[in-house]
Design a protein around this motif. Structure first.
Motif, PDB file in Angstrom:
ATOM      1  N   GLY A  18       0.796  -1.218   0.000  1.00  0.00           N
ATOM      2  CA  GLY A  18       0.000   0.000   0.000  1.00  0.00           C
ATOM      3  C   GLY A  18       0.828   1.268   0.000  1.00  0.00           C
ATOM      4  N   GLY A  19       2.003   1.214  -0.621  1.00  0.00           N
ATOM      5  CA  GLY A  19       2.869   2.383  -0.667  1.00  0.00           C
ATOM      6  C   GLY A  19       3.688   2.602   0.585  1.00  0.00           C
ATOM      7  N   LEU A  20       3.620   1.671   1.538  1.00  0.00           N
ATOM      8  CA  LEU A  20       4.358   1.784   2.794  1.00  0.00           C
ATOM      9  C   LEU A  20       5.456   0.734   2.876  1.00  0.00           C
ATOM     10  N   ARG A  21       6.527   1.094   3.599  1.00  0.00           N
ATOM     11  CA  ARG A  21       7.568   0.132   3.963  1.00  0.00           C
ATOM     12  C   ARG A  21       7.354  -0.205   5.436  1.00  0.00           C
ATOM     13  N   ILE A  22       6.942  -1.441   5.694  1.00  0.00           N
ATOM     14  CA  ILE A  22       6.511  -1.873   7.024  1.00  0.00           C
ATOM     15  C   ILE A  22       7.471  -2.939   7.522  1.00  0.00           C
ATOM     16  N   LEU A  23       8.023  -2.732   8.715  1.00  0.00           N
ATOM     17  CA  LEU A  23       8.996  -3.654   9.285  1.00  0.00           C
ATOM     18  C   LEU A  23       8.398  -4.354  10.502  1.00  0.00           C
ATOM     19  N   THR A  24       8.543  -5.671  10.559  1.00  0.00           N
ATOM     20  CA  THR A  24       8.095  -6.431  11.733  1.00  0.00           C
ATOM     21  C   THR A  24       9.265  -6.673  12.674  1.00  0.00           C
ATOM     22  N   ASP A  25       9.000  -6.651  13.964  1.00  0.00           N
ATOM     23  CA  ASP A  25       9.944  -6.978  15.045  1.00  0.00           C
ATOM     24  C   ASP A  25      11.420  -6.825  14.649  1.00  0.00           C
ATOM     25  N   PRO A  26      11.971  -5.624  14.753  1.00  0.00           N
ATOM     26  CA  PRO A  26      13.327  -5.371  14.232  1.00  0.00           C
ATOM     27  C   PRO A  26      14.430  -6.060  15.052  1.00  0.00           C
ATOM     28  N   THR A  27      15.184  -6.942  14.411  1.00  0.00           N
ATOM     29  CA  THR A  27      16.339  -7.600  15.033  1.00  0.00           C
ATOM     30  C   THR A  27      17.503  -7.557  14.046  1.00  0.00           C
ATOM     31  N   PHE A  28      18.536  -6.800  14.367  1.00  0.00           N
ATOM     32  CA  PHE A  28      19.655  -6.611  13.443  1.00  0.00           C
ATOM     33  C   PHE A  28      21.021  -6.845  14.090  1.00  0.00           C
ATOM     34  N   ASP A  29      21.056  -7.261  15.355  1.00  0.00           N
ATOM     35  CA  ASP A  29      22.337  -7.508  16.008  1.00  0.00           C
ATOM     36  C   ASP A  29      23.044  -8.721  15.400  1.00  0.00           C
ATOM     37  N   PRO A  30      24.376  -8.760  15.497  1.00  0.00           N
ATOM     38  CA  PRO A  30      25.109  -9.957  15.062  1.00  0.00           C
ATOM     39  C   PRO A  30      24.894 -11.094  16.047  1.00  0.00           C
ATOM     40  N   PRO A  31      25.346 -12.308  15.710  1.00  0.00           N
ATOM     41  CA  PRO A  31      25.238 -13.423  16.650  1.00  0.00           C
ATOM     42  C   PRO A  31      25.939 -13.106  17.977  1.00  0.00           C
ATOM     43  N   GLY A  32      25.396 -13.675  19.057  1.00  0.00           N
ATOM     44  CA  GLY A  32      25.987 -13.452  20.375  1.00  0.00           C
ATOM     45  C   GLY A  32      24.977 -13.713  21.471  1.00  0.00           C
ATOM     46  N   ASP A  33      25.414 -13.485  22.689  1.00  0.00           N
ATOM     47  CA  ASP A  33      24.581 -13.733  23.863  1.00  0.00           C
ATOM     48  C   ASP A  33      23.805 -12.484  24.253  1.00  0.00           C
ATOM     49  N   HIS A  34      22.572 -12.720  24.732  1.00  0.00           N
ATOM     50  CA  HIS A  34      21.700 -11.638  25.183  1.00  0.00           C
ATOM     51  C   HIS A  34      21.119 -12.013  26.542  1.00  0.00           C
ATOM     52  N   ASP A 140      -8.156  -1.136   0.858  1.00  0.00           N
ATOM     53  CA  ASP A 140      -8.812  -1.285  -0.444  1.00  0.00           C
ATOM     54  C   ASP A 140      -7.811  -1.778  -1.488  1.00  0.00           C
ATOM     55  N   GLY A 141      -8.156  -2.881  -2.128  1.00  0.00           N
ATOM     56  CA  GLY A 141      -7.302  -3.432  -3.167  1.00  0.00           C
ATOM     57  C   GLY A 141      -6.047  -4.115  -2.657  1.00  0.00           C
ATOM     58  N   LEU A 142      -5.947  -4.286  -1.328  1.00  0.00           N
ATOM     59  CA  LEU A 142      -4.759  -4.910  -0.750  1.00  0.00           C
ATOM     60  C   LEU A 142      -5.092  -6.294  -0.196  1.00  0.00           C
ATOM     61  N   PRO A 143      -4.111  -7.186  -0.181  1.00  0.00           N
ATOM     62  CA  PRO A 143      -4.345  -8.478   0.465  1.00  0.00           C
ATOM     63  C   PRO A 143      -4.501  -8.288   1.972  1.00  0.00           C
ATOM     64  N   THR A 144      -5.275  -9.154   2.604  1.00  0.00           N
ATOM     65  CA  THR A 144      -5.380  -9.178   4.062  1.00  0.00           C
ATOM     66  C   THR A 144      -4.221  -9.986   4.615  1.00  0.00           C
ATOM     67  N   VAL A 145      -3.420  -9.332   5.470  1.00  0.00           N
ATOM     68  CA  VAL A 145      -2.197  -9.942   5.987  1.00  0.00           C
ATOM     69  C   VAL A 145      -2.303 -10.071   7.501  1.00  0.00           C
ATOM     70  N   TYR A 146      -2.098 -11.276   8.006  1.00  0.00           N
ATOM     71  CA  TYR A 146      -2.068 -11.533   9.456  1.00  0.00           C
ATOM     72  C   TYR A 146      -0.629 -11.731   9.883  1.00  0.00           C
ATOM     73  N   ILE A 147      -0.216 -10.998  10.916  1.00  0.00           N
ATOM     74  CA  ILE A 147       1.122 -11.127  11.493  1.00  0.00           C
ATOM     75  C   ILE A 147       0.924 -11.627  12.915  1.00  0.00           C
ATOM     76  N   SER A 148       1.349 -12.837  13.199  1.00  0.00           N
ATOM     77  CA  SER A 148       0.968 -13.481  14.459  1.00  0.00           C
ATOM     78  C   SER A 148       1.688 -12.924  15.668  1.00  0.00           C
ATOM     79  N   GLY A 149       2.919 -12.398  15.486  1.00  0.00           N
ATOM     80  CA  GLY A 149       3.737 -12.126  16.655  1.00  0.00           C
ATOM     81  C   GLY A 149       4.048 -13.432  17.372  1.00  0.00           C
ATOM     82  N   ASP A 150       4.610 -13.338  18.569  1.00  0.00           N
ATOM     83  CA  ASP A 150       4.982 -14.547  19.315  1.00  0.00           C
ATOM     84  C   ASP A 150       3.755 -15.141  20.012  1.00  0.00           C
ATOM     85  N   ASN A 151       2.838 -15.620  19.210  1.00  0.00           N
ATOM     86  CA  ASN A 151       1.602 -16.198  19.729  1.00  0.00           C
ATOM     87  C   ASN A 151       1.707 -17.722  19.772  1.00  0.00           C
TER      88      ASN A 151
END
Length: 251
Positions: A18-34, A140-151
């Motif tokens: 729909g003309g938007l850039r939409i990001l889900t749950d941002p994770t960009f760290d390198p491998p390692g302990d948290h 309008d005119g867009l697919p219906t998208v479900y994003i579950s999250g950690d469900n």
């Protein structure tokens, strides 16, 4: 413009819809302990795109902020640069993002974002794991998208299916997560992802949150095996990480 999805790793995906850039749950760290309270969660795979590769986004959909496999240090930088982030009331108190209660909606351009119920484990787990939310995107005119999250709750999926009887694309967070604090699954396993897809009557399923951390007990191969055994291979959309792909491929 055709809607696209770029999977980045773990729960992180970039939707162009729909003309938007939409990001889900941002994770960009390198491998390692948290460290997370008494636990240490270990990331084993880095993102397919860096936070600078992704660039500016219009909207972040954050299922929850309290776990680093859904929001990490570099992910917070991306989120803070975005003009709008939608998440749980608890996340809003901690981070200043815009809170959303279940079944409330927020319109962004031509996309309506509706928060939907999610439960990050068995009933009664909230005092330990905290709030989490899913989202449904419509327009309008867009697919219906479900994003579950950690469900982890199929009962929540049933409620969503009652309100949205025709889901075009389901982004299902899996991995069958377990930690020592709760000896039960905290996200869907592969078999439950199949059930969720059937409940939603989804035309396509994109598996997310199925690789990259040691507390995930299932991976992408388990998901494909479960959908294959159910005769639903054609539902799965598994793009090459880091490369845009049609959200609804032509088959």
């Amino acid at each position: 413009m055709q809607p696209t999805i770029t999977t980045i790793g773990g729960p992180t995906a970039l939707l162009e819809l729909g003309g938007l850039r939409i990001l889900t749950d941002p994770t960009f760290d390198p491998p390692g302990d948290h460290p997370v309270g008494p636990l240490t969660l270990t990331k084993t795979i880095g993102p397919a795109l860096s936070h600078t590769d992704v660039g500016q986004v219009d909207l972040v959909l954050l299922s929850h902020d309290q776990h680093p496999d859904n929001l990490d240090r570099l992910g917070r930088q991306v989120m803070s640069a975005a003009p709008l982030t939608l998440s749980t009331p608890e996340a809003a108190e901690r981070t200043g993002v815009t809170p959303m209660h279940p079944w409330r909606h927020h319109d962004v351009g031509g996309v309506r974002v509706t928060a939907v119920p999610a439960l990050h484990g068995p009933p009664g787990c909230e005092p330990i794991v905290g709030q989490v939310t899913g989202f449904v995107l419509t327009g309008d005119g867009l697919p219906t998208v479900y994003i579950s999250g950690d469900n982890a709750s199929l009962e929540c999926v049933e409620l969503i299916a009652e309100r949205y009887p025709a889901v075009d694309v389901a982004l299902l967070f899996g991995g069958a997560v377990r930690t020592p604090l709760i000896d039960e699954r905290l996200t869907l396993n592969a078999a439950d992802m199949v059930i969720a897809a059937r409940l939603l009557k989804a035309r396509y399923v994109v598996p997310l949150h199925v690789e990259g951390w040691t507390h995930f007990t299932e991976n992408q191969s388990d998901v494909h095996a479960a959908f294959s055994e159910a005769g639903l291979d054609d539902l799965l959309v598994s793009p090459t990480p880091g490369r845009p792909a049609p959200l609804m491929p032509v088959r």
